[in-house]
Structure formats: structure tokens, C-alpha cells
Design a protein around this motif. Sequence first.
Motif, PDB file in Angstrom:
ATOM      1  N   GLY A 100      97.035  46.785  43.679  1.00  0.00           N
ATOM      2  CA  GLY A 100      97.359  48.035  44.341  1.00  0.00           C
ATOM      3  C   GLY A 100      97.113  49.533  43.859  1.00  0.00           C
ATOM      4  O   GLY A 100      97.246  50.365  44.528  1.00  0.00           O
ATOM      5  N   GLY A 101      96.784  49.457  42.464  1.00  0.00           N
ATOM      6  CA  GLY A 101      96.781  50.617  41.604  1.00  0.00           C
ATOM      7  C   GLY A 101      95.494  51.565  42.108  1.00  0.00           C
ATOM      8  O   GLY A 101      94.623  50.954  42.710  1.00  0.00           O
ATOM      9  N   ASN A 102      95.117  52.643  41.422  1.00  0.00           N
ATOM     10  CA  ASN A 102      93.885  53.284  41.578  1.00  0.00           C
ATOM     11  C   ASN A 102      92.978  52.919  40.388  1.00  0.00           C
ATOM     12  O   ASN A 102      92.592  53.616  39.488  1.00  0.00           O
ATOM     13  CB  ASN A 102      94.169  54.675  41.409  1.00  0.00           C
ATOM     14  N   ALA A 103      92.643  51.551  40.425  1.00  0.00           N
ATOM     15  CA  ALA A 103      91.753  51.051  39.509  1.00  0.00           C
ATOM     16  C   ALA A 103      90.192  51.479  39.489  1.00  0.00           C
ATOM     17  O   ALA A 103      89.777  51.630  40.689  1.00  0.00           O
ATOM     18  CB  ALA A 103      91.773  49.573  39.344  1.00  0.00           C
ATOM     19  N   LEU A 104      89.494  51.437  38.437  1.00  0.00           N
ATOM     20  CA  LEU A 104      88.295  51.760  38.517  1.00  0.00           C
ATOM     21  C   LEU A 104      87.558  50.701  39.050  1.00  0.00           C
ATOM     22  O   LEU A 104      87.901  49.456  38.711  1.00  0.00           O
ATOM     23  CB  LEU A 104      87.689  52.080  36.746  1.00  0.00           C
ATOM     24  N   PHE A 105      86.536  50.773  39.921  1.00  0.00           N
ATOM     25  CA  PHE A 105      85.974  49.477  40.493  1.00  0.00           C
ATOM     26  C   PHE A 105      85.406  48.534  39.810  1.00  0.00           C
ATOM     27  O   PHE A 105      85.209  47.187  40.202  1.00  0.00           O
ATOM     28  CB  PHE A 105      85.286  50.017  42.076  1.00  0.00           C
TER      29      PHE A 105
END
Length: 479
Positions: A100-105
Motif C-alpha cells: 500500500g506504499g507509494n511504490a514506483l510502478f
Amino acid sequence: AQANIGVIGMAVMGSNLARNLASREGNTVAIYNRSADKTRTVVSEFPEAGFVASETIEEFAASLTKPRTAIIMVKAGAGTDAVINQLTTVFEPGDIIVDGGNALFTDTIRREKAVRETGINFVGAGISGGEEGALKGPSIMPGGSAEAWATLGPILKTIAAVAEDEPCVTHVGTDGAGHFVKMIHNGIEYADMQLIAEAYDLIRRGTGKSPAEIADIFTEWNKGELESYLIEITAEVLRQVDAKTGQPLVDVIVDQAGAKGTGAWTVQTALDLGIPVSGIAEAVFARSLSSKPAQRAAASSLPGPTSKWTVDDADAFVEDVRQALYASKIIAYSQGFDEIVAGAEQYDWDIKKGDIAKIWRGGCIIRAQFLNRITEAYDENPGLVALVTAPYFTDAVSQTQDAWRRVVVAAAQAGIPSPAFSSSLSYYDGLRADRLPAALVQGQRDFFGAHTYRRVDAEGTFHTLWSGDRSEIEATDTH
Ligand code: 6PG
């Protein structure tokens, strides 16, 4: 096993999401954090949540009913990989790991592929809405497999924000689609924020109104077509008075904007996809420019306009700025959706643009009335080639473009930077142009590199013998 869902990472986003989950009918929430102290604190602070707390990852896995479902809420990056590695040792095929983090796609695509090989599902889910959203109802953008969505969807629907009776969550597409769309959300967020900041700056410097007076203007704007969370909070920020100095808080905040990188990712990805997200790019660059104190100090004596700029009719100017803001905002969203379309094509995702606009109506940072218009535009024409060409937006731009031009002219005359306003207008004029000077660029490319060009009146590619007799030949290959 007692819990139907688990959350790993008990920093504020994680603990708020866990509390949100626990507050919904039917959920029992398992929690785990690398340092057990933190877990204990969360358990004692929120007894009403009835958390099932674990001190080891094995215990955590054992506390979950099957298929086990765990949401990772740790800082994006290496920490995420570490937790995934731990989980894959204790989870079984069919279980679900959600990031649920702001990961790079692209990281999400990589992780999904690796985890899938173990038979475990991996879902990258964009979650927007900050700390409060996590607690009360975020907008959620999950990717991953349809199998994972079948289990996860009903749970996420219980915690998502609700807009017009619909939960702000949908299965965006496979593997990295959710994080891709969250990235675009953040790019649009940057553009929206920058446009609002430019509007504030122009009004303040053009009319001499105080931040508190401008706050009232934003509050008024928030009743119309610009209604949005960002306009609402802008008024709050502008109204805030610093307790220490008695000054408007905005005047004592250092004017250097930070960034954690998601806006830059949007632009980097757009460059790779060849999509001109100029409004978003200018917003990212405006933050970079603001954060260069040495350059700004060195340049501070450079000359500005020599003639004085004055606003004759303050009310009319404010209304022009409002219209310019609306028009530029349409462009920012249009560009963002262009990037979604291009990304979906490149990565083979079946992304329903109308549904994305729908799940952004509540919970997330860019939530706005206006998103209903985007949904309608894509519902009416799923193959829409550019959002700004949909009838509603064409009308909106037709009605605002004169004001938009006046504002950009005024900004240039006044020497007030308006990178997002002016680049959006240039983009608009570029898009609608019959002929672009790109023809000349092609001529130049052909001159120095024999890169060839196409003609308006014939098929094929051509090259002029620039260093010879300047006759034209038909070229066989393009460079
Ligand atoms: C959200 C926000 C959130 C955060 C970003 C942007 O959707 O809830 O976008 O993800 O605010 O990290 O932050 P920066 O401005 O620091 O890049």
C-alpha cells in the motif's frame, strides 16, 4: 487464525489504515511491526480496534485466516522488498500480499512477477488521502490479479471513501497498474497545487489583497466548478496566522517546496512514453527552482519589467484568474489521462478511465466535483483521444480562454512566474494548431542529419540534397 486481514508497518499511515479496517463490520485486523515496541504502543493506544498483535512474522502469518491477506504499509523502497521476502517465507500459494506504499510502478511489476512464481498473489495498491484518508476513508487504486481482487475487493470496499454512494476503489488493472495510476494522481496533484499557488501569487501581487482576503476568494471559488479538496485546504492555509509573529503563516514558511519524487516519476515516465505532460512537468520544475537558494540569491538582482504593471479592476482580474485556473486544470487532467492511456497501451492494462475519475471523487488529494465531468466524458466516448476535446471541456475552455490569455499576458508583463498557467496555454494552442513549426524542425533535422521528412502531398519519405544541388530524392529508410 482469527484475523481476516493484516497490516504490516505501524507508522501513522499503517496504524491509521489498520484502525480504519478494524472499525468496519466483519473485520478482525492482525498487526505487525519490525520493532515490537511500536506494535505494543498501537495496541494500548487503540484498544477499541481489537488488534491481533504479533511480535514475529510467523505469529503474524498464523493469526490470519486463509487466504491470508496482508497490507504492507512501510516506506517505499528497500524496506518493502525486505517485508515481501519475509512474507513469502511464511505465506502459501493463494495468499495475498498487498503493498500500500507509494511504490514506483516498475518496482511493482518486478515484485509481482517474482512473487507470482511462488504462487502467492502480489497486489500493488495506490492509497491516497494522507493520514486522515487512511483513517477515515482513502481512495484506493489496486493492481494485481483478478483472483486477488476477488478476496481483496470486498475488504477494500469497506474502508474506502464513498463518493455519491460508490466506494472509491476499483480493480485498476494487472500488476503495476494501480501504482501507475497512483503516480499519475500525484502528478496531477503537483499540477493542481502549482496552479493554485500561481493563482494566489497573481492575485496577491496584482491586487495587494492579504492572504486572509485571498482565503475568502478561494472559499468562494470552492462553491463553483473549482470545488475541490485542494482549493478548500488552500483557504485554510492562507487564513492561518502564525502564533509567534502574528504574520500570515504563509509569509513565514520558507518558500522552497519539497518533493518525495512521485511527481518526477510521472514526468520521467511521460518522457519515456512520449506524452507531453507539460503542466505536470512545470509543476515539478517549479518546486526544483524554488529549492535552489544559491541560484535564486545570485539571480535576485536580474532586471524585471521596466514598466509598472497595474490591475485596474481587481474583481475582474480575480475572475480572470479563476477562469485561467479552471482552463489550466482541465489541461493538467487531460495530460494526466493521456499518460494513463499511453501507459495502459504500453503495459497492456485494461484501465477504464471513467472508473479512475470516479474513484478519485472521494478520499484522495485531488478529489473534486470536476471528476464527474471526466467520468461522463469517458462514459460517453471511451475512445476519447484527448479529454479536452470532449464537449463539456471544449465548452469550458471556449468560455475561459480569453481570460486565460489575459492572465498569461499579465503575468509576463508583471514579471510574475506562471509556468503552469502559461505552459498549459501553450500546450492548448499547440494542440489546436492547424500547422506547427514542427515542419521546420523536420527541415533542420534533414539538413544536418539526413533524417528525412514526409510531404503533405505525397506518400513516402524524402530527403533534400542540402550539400549538393538541393534537389529532392525519395529516401528508402528513415533515421
Ligand atoms: C496522497 C499524496 C501522498 C503524498 C505524496 C506527495 O495521495 O495521499 O499524494 O501520497 O502527499 O507523497 O508528496 P510530495 O509532495 O512530498 O512529493
